[in-house]
Design a protein around this motif. Structure first.
Motif, PDB file in Angstrom:
ATOM      1  N   GLU A 118      -3.642   5.717  -2.233  1.00  0.00           N
ATOM      2  CA  GLU A 118      -3.837   5.024  -3.528  1.00  0.00           C
ATOM      3  C   GLU A 118      -4.158   6.234  -4.616  1.00  0.00           C
ATOM      4  OE1 GLU A 118      -5.897   1.517  -5.908  1.00  0.00           O
ATOM      5  OE2 GLU A 118      -5.336   1.010  -4.015  1.00  0.00           O
ATOM      6  N   ASP A 140      -9.503   5.429  -1.381  1.00  0.00           N
ATOM      7  CA  ASP A 140      -8.333   5.241  -0.573  1.00  0.00           C
ATOM      8  C   ASP A 140      -7.472   6.438  -0.893  1.00  0.00           C
ATOM      9  OD1 ASP A 140      -6.186   4.544   1.379  1.00  0.00           O
ATOM     10  OD2 ASP A 140      -5.195   3.240  -0.151  1.00  0.00           O
ATOM     11  N   THR A 157       0.839  -1.165   0.014  1.00  0.00           N
ATOM     12  CA  THR A 157      -0.122   0.004  -0.117  1.00  0.00           C
ATOM     13  C   THR A 157       0.828   1.351  -0.175  1.00  0.00           C
ATOM     14  OG1 THR A 157      -1.760  -1.329   1.249  1.00  0.00           O
ATOM     15  CG2 THR A 157      -1.751   1.058   1.351  1.00  0.00           C
TER      16      THR A 157
END
Length: 73
Positions: A47, A44, A3
């Motif tokens: 992201e 997100d 991530t």
């Protein structure tokens, strides 16, 4: 795939400044800035900022690691 981390953004008027690890990565203005602010609510944030700045994994990291010039690193 990991991530993304280390991204932040600041809104200055109608401009969005995205930073990564404390350094400016990109600046969004006008319609793109408004679109980013709308998307940040649903997606997100880390992201999304990685995609906007182009700073994300491309899937070829393993191939690069195994390349002869990178062996032993």
């Amino acid at each position: 795939m990991g991530t993304p981390t280390g991204f932040a953004y600041d809104v200055v008027g109608d401009t969005v400044v995205i930073t990564h690890a404390g350094r400016r990565a990109t600046v969004l203005r006008g319609a793109r800035a408004r679109q980013f602010l709308a998307e940040i609510e649903d997606d997100d944030p880390q992201e999304l900022m990685a995609r906007v700045t182009g700073n994300y994994k491309h899937g070829n990291e393993r191939q690069a690691r195994d390349h002869p010039r990178n062996r032993g690193r």
